[in-house]
Design a protein around this motif. Structure first.
Motif, PDB file in Angstrom:
ATOM      1  N   MET A  82      18.217  16.896   4.618  1.00 52.33           N
ATOM      2  CA  MET A  82      19.137  18.085   3.950  1.00 52.33           C
ATOM      3  C   MET A  82      19.828  18.992   5.072  1.00 52.33           C
ATOM      4  SD  MET A  82      19.780  19.175   0.806  1.00 52.33           S
ATOM      5  CE  MET A  82      18.903  18.990  -0.574  1.00 52.33           C
ATOM      6  N   ILE A 134      16.141   8.406   1.447  1.00 46.03           N
ATOM      7  CA  ILE A 134      17.045   8.117   0.342  1.00 46.03           C
ATOM      8  C   ILE A 134      16.543   7.026  -0.321  1.00 46.03           C
ATOM      9  CG2 ILE A 134      19.340   7.836  -0.377  1.00 46.03           C
ATOM     10  CD1 ILE A 134      20.063   9.158   2.437  1.00 46.03           C
ATOM     11  N   ARG A 152      20.292   9.262  -7.128  1.00 48.13           N
ATOM     12  CA  ARG A 152      20.526  10.472  -6.762  1.00 48.13           C
ATOM     13  C   ARG A 152      20.425  10.880  -5.257  1.00 48.13           C
ATOM     14  NH1 ARG A 152      15.029  11.830 -10.128  1.00 48.13           N
ATOM     15  NH2 ARG A 152      14.451   9.888  -8.857  1.00 48.13           N
ATOM     16  N   GLY A 153      19.745  10.304  -4.683  1.00 41.91           N
ATOM     17  CA  GLY A 153      19.885  10.455  -3.171  1.00 41.91           C
ATOM     18  C   GLY A 153      21.163  10.077  -2.507  1.00 41.91           C
ATOM     19  N   PHE A 197      23.908  10.000  -4.024  1.00 40.88           N
ATOM     20  CA  PHE A 197      25.084  10.786  -4.187  1.00 40.88           C
ATOM     21  C   PHE A 197      24.906  12.293  -3.565  1.00 40.88           C
ATOM     22  CE2 PHE A 197      27.595  13.643  -7.432  1.00 40.88           C
ATOM     23  CZ  PHE A 197      28.913  13.278  -6.904  1.00 40.88           C
ATOM     24  N   ALA A 198      23.685  12.455  -3.247  1.00 37.24           N
ATOM     25  CA  ALA A 198      23.387  13.953  -2.803  1.00 37.24           C
ATOM     26  C   ALA A 198      23.849  13.926  -1.351  1.00 37.24           C
ATOM     27  CB  ALA A 198      21.965  14.171  -2.775  1.00 37.24           C
ATOM     28  N   SER A 199      23.795  12.760  -0.652  1.00 38.04           N
ATOM     29  CA  SER A 199      24.263  12.509   0.579  1.00 38.04           C
ATOM     30  C   SER A 199      25.606  12.795   0.678  1.00 38.04           C
ATOM     31  CB  SER A 199      23.739  11.137   1.362  1.00 38.04           C
ATOM     32  OG  SER A 199      22.521  10.717   0.955  1.00 38.04           O
ATOM     33  N   VAL A 248      27.542  14.303  -1.205  1.00 39.27           N
ATOM     34  CA  VAL A 248      27.864  16.064  -1.665  1.00 39.27           C
ATOM     35  C   VAL A 248      27.565  16.692  -0.323  1.00 39.27           C
ATOM     36  CG1 VAL A 248      26.824  17.936  -2.805  1.00 39.27           C
ATOM     37  CG2 VAL A 248      27.026  15.730  -3.980  1.00 39.27           C
ATOM     38  N   LEU A 249      26.306  16.250   0.653  1.00 36.33           N
ATOM     39  CA  LEU A 249      26.139  17.060   1.840  1.00 36.33           C
ATOM     40  C   LEU A 249      27.422  16.895   2.902  1.00 36.33           C
ATOM     41  CD1 LEU A 249      22.306  16.544   2.159  1.00 36.33           C
ATOM     42  CD2 LEU A 249      23.690  18.621   1.511  1.00 36.33           C
ATOM     43  N   VAL A 291      25.064   9.943 -12.383  1.00 37.39           N
ATOM     44  CA  VAL A 291      24.852  11.262 -11.871  1.00 37.39           C
ATOM     45  C   VAL A 291      26.157  12.163 -11.527  1.00 37.39           C
ATOM     46  CG1 VAL A 291      23.894  12.254  -9.576  1.00 37.39           C
ATOM     47  CG2 VAL A 291      22.630  10.522 -10.885  1.00 37.39           C
TER      48      VAL A 291
END
Lengths: 354, 354
Positions: free
Chosen positions: B199, B219, B223-224, B226-228, B230-231, B351
């Motif tokens: 993160m 990851i 979820r992980g 797509f979060a990546s 986003v980051l 997601v």
């Protein structure tokens, strides 16, 4: 909409952004009110505060905002300590005291009733939200808070700790990843085993509890906040991001240290307080490391090093201060918390629209 | 669209999902082809492979897919080791050998030309993508790969390492967070200082380099992934998620261990290979910990423990095997990689639509 969920409804806030309740003077009423007025949830870090100072701060916050805010307190611990351990600890600290020309010995005024009196303040002022660190509050205590319609937030660093929090009856849980600056909230099991990265911790906690989860650890901007929501959290809690704000009460040397460090310069250390915490490596943490295994526990050691940390700040000696900082300092900014909130919300809008 | 960016265009893949090039037999041609056929990028973990075995595996992969795939190799290291160090190490390992009734002594057949010969295989087979771990390839080597239109990927665990990779001329960088299972890719600076949570690591790396960044570490699902994105990453690389797949060549005991463990059961240890790696704590890592500081480095120790790990697997003794695993094992699943890809892509669709 990214900003509407159970948590924002329960807390009556516009945006799922929580300013962490950092103890030690960082969370001034100005900072707490700025975050709450901007639509997030400001938190007074009252862990070390006397009931009198806590009351004053809460009154001041209420003057500056009509929005909800939180107060964070520490579940108390009363470790045993022998005279020999104290002697050894003071021996290890002597060189630092001499360097700072501190002549008086530190006093251990442990107030066994502090937590009880802090809770009375929270009840008397009908603080909207109360968050807990270093343990789980009793069911009886949570019942009393619930009767006053005070929303409660627990802190967990593993799935097991999150489940224990949910069982106790808190309304929501902060899941603190290993990236987080300052003290680990770990209270159950070995500290080393609880160093779980935020990216891993959040989905695993979300899958195992049914109350809202707040992501913490290494989150510093709109990308991190929205990524937390994607992982299943309903809000993000940020500490380091607010330490460097203009409204923060952190020492200037602390702010400058964060603004000028990099992700590979922090360490986990328990030599300042007796409890593991993440801060920027400096002379004090390096030199004291050899004693780490034999020093007394929290909060004893915290009391023993207090005069050193204070005097070091006065004399502009950051190498002897506790410079708490998460693993994402390259994203730190020197700006007002209000401005930071506005820019960050705009950034989330952009990020969430792809 | 979440799945279209520079990286997917450069790699000619449909989805920004990369299966990590885990060494030691995990990445069968079936696994690599399954991931690539499903629209991601499969990777053959060739780090420990002889050129002959590598060639065979590449031929087999090409039979099973016409899509792009990658081959991962290790930048070689040649540490010095004295006879005394070897004697001490074998002394520390003796009890385990006796327990497993291993009578032959391990041999150290260090092949100084292995890496050169592996690179020849990659060039001869015109492998579409080549990824590197444990260091930065030379500019000359990258130039030769580029002439063959082979896309190159480096591995970094800090911002500095990412910058060194970009300067060398690789096309993209894996940023490996501290949650990751298996070996740390760290090659510059102290290993402890490079334990940055995903993160925190991703946005800091993304802000400091201009080539595409691939997030890795902790990851395990949509979820992980797509979060990546986003980051700021342009893809996610997953290892542990694929170890438990039906197509994976991991030992059954290894798969079962991951499927049955929790986030607080992994440790960083260098007692298996001489290089820090994250795996599920077991008898071997616990008992060998006291020798950790005095054991020879990678790849010497890796060679010395090889027969123990192999024999332990044969005799169904997972407590003596290297059970590499990231910090997110509660999300592990026993299913085909093809099915996993289909479900994960559908999860990201959900997601990413909020």
């Amino acid at each position: 909409m990214w900003n509407e969920n159970n948590l924002t409804q329960m807390l009556k806030i516009n945006y799922p952004i929580i300013q962490a309740g950092m103890a030690g003077g960082v969370t001034t009423p100005e900072l707490v009110a700025a975050v709450s007025n901007a639509g997030g949830l400001g938190t007074l870090g009252a862990g070390y505060m006397s009931p009198e100072k806590m009351s004053q701060a809460i009154v001041e916050i209420k003057k500056q905002t009509t929005k909800p805010f939180a107060v964070n307190v520490f579940i108390p611990e009363y470790p045993e300590v022998t005279d020999e351990e104290l002697l050894n600890a003071n021996q290890s600290l002597r060189a630092f005291r001499e360097e700072l020309q501190l002549t008086t010995k530190p006093t251990l005024n442990q107030d066994d009733l502090l937590f009880e009196r802090q809770m009375e303040v929270i009840l008397n002022h009908e603080v909207p939200v109360c968050s807990f660190t270093f343990g789980v509050p009793s069911k009886e205590r949570l019942h009393v808070l619930k009767e006053k319609k005070i929303i409660t937030i627990g802190t967990a660093t593993t799935v097991n700790e999150a489940v224990l929090n949910e069982e106790s009856g808190v309304d929501m849980i902060v899941a603190q990843g290993s990236e987080a600056g300052g003290h680990r909230g770990t209270f159950h099991g070995a500290f080393e085993a609880s160093m779980i990265g935020t990216m891993s911790l959040i989905p695993q906690v979300v899958d195992q509890v049914s109350i809202p989860v707040i992501a913490a650890g290494g989150i510093m901007d709109g990308r991190g906040i929205f990524a937390s929501l994607v992982l299943g959290a309903q809000a993000a809690q940020l500490g380091t991001a607010f330490v460097t704000s203009l409204e923060s009460g952190a020492k200037e040397q602390h702010k400058e240290a964060i603004l000028n460090t990099t992700e590979d310069q922090t360490v986990m250390t328990s030599v300042f307080s007796g409890k593991p915490a993440r801060g920027i490596q400096n002379q004090f943490s390096k030199k004291m490391k050899e004693h780490e295994g034999t020093l007394p526990g929290y909060p004893i050691l915290n009391a023993l090093t207090q005069d050193i940390r204070k005097e070091a700040a006065k004399r502009n000696r950051p190498e002897l201060m506790s410079l708490w900082c998460g693993q994402n300092p390259r994203l730190s900014q020197k700006q007002s918390a209000t401005e930071w909130m506005v820019e960050t919300i705009a950034q989330i809008e952009r990020v969430s629209n792809g």
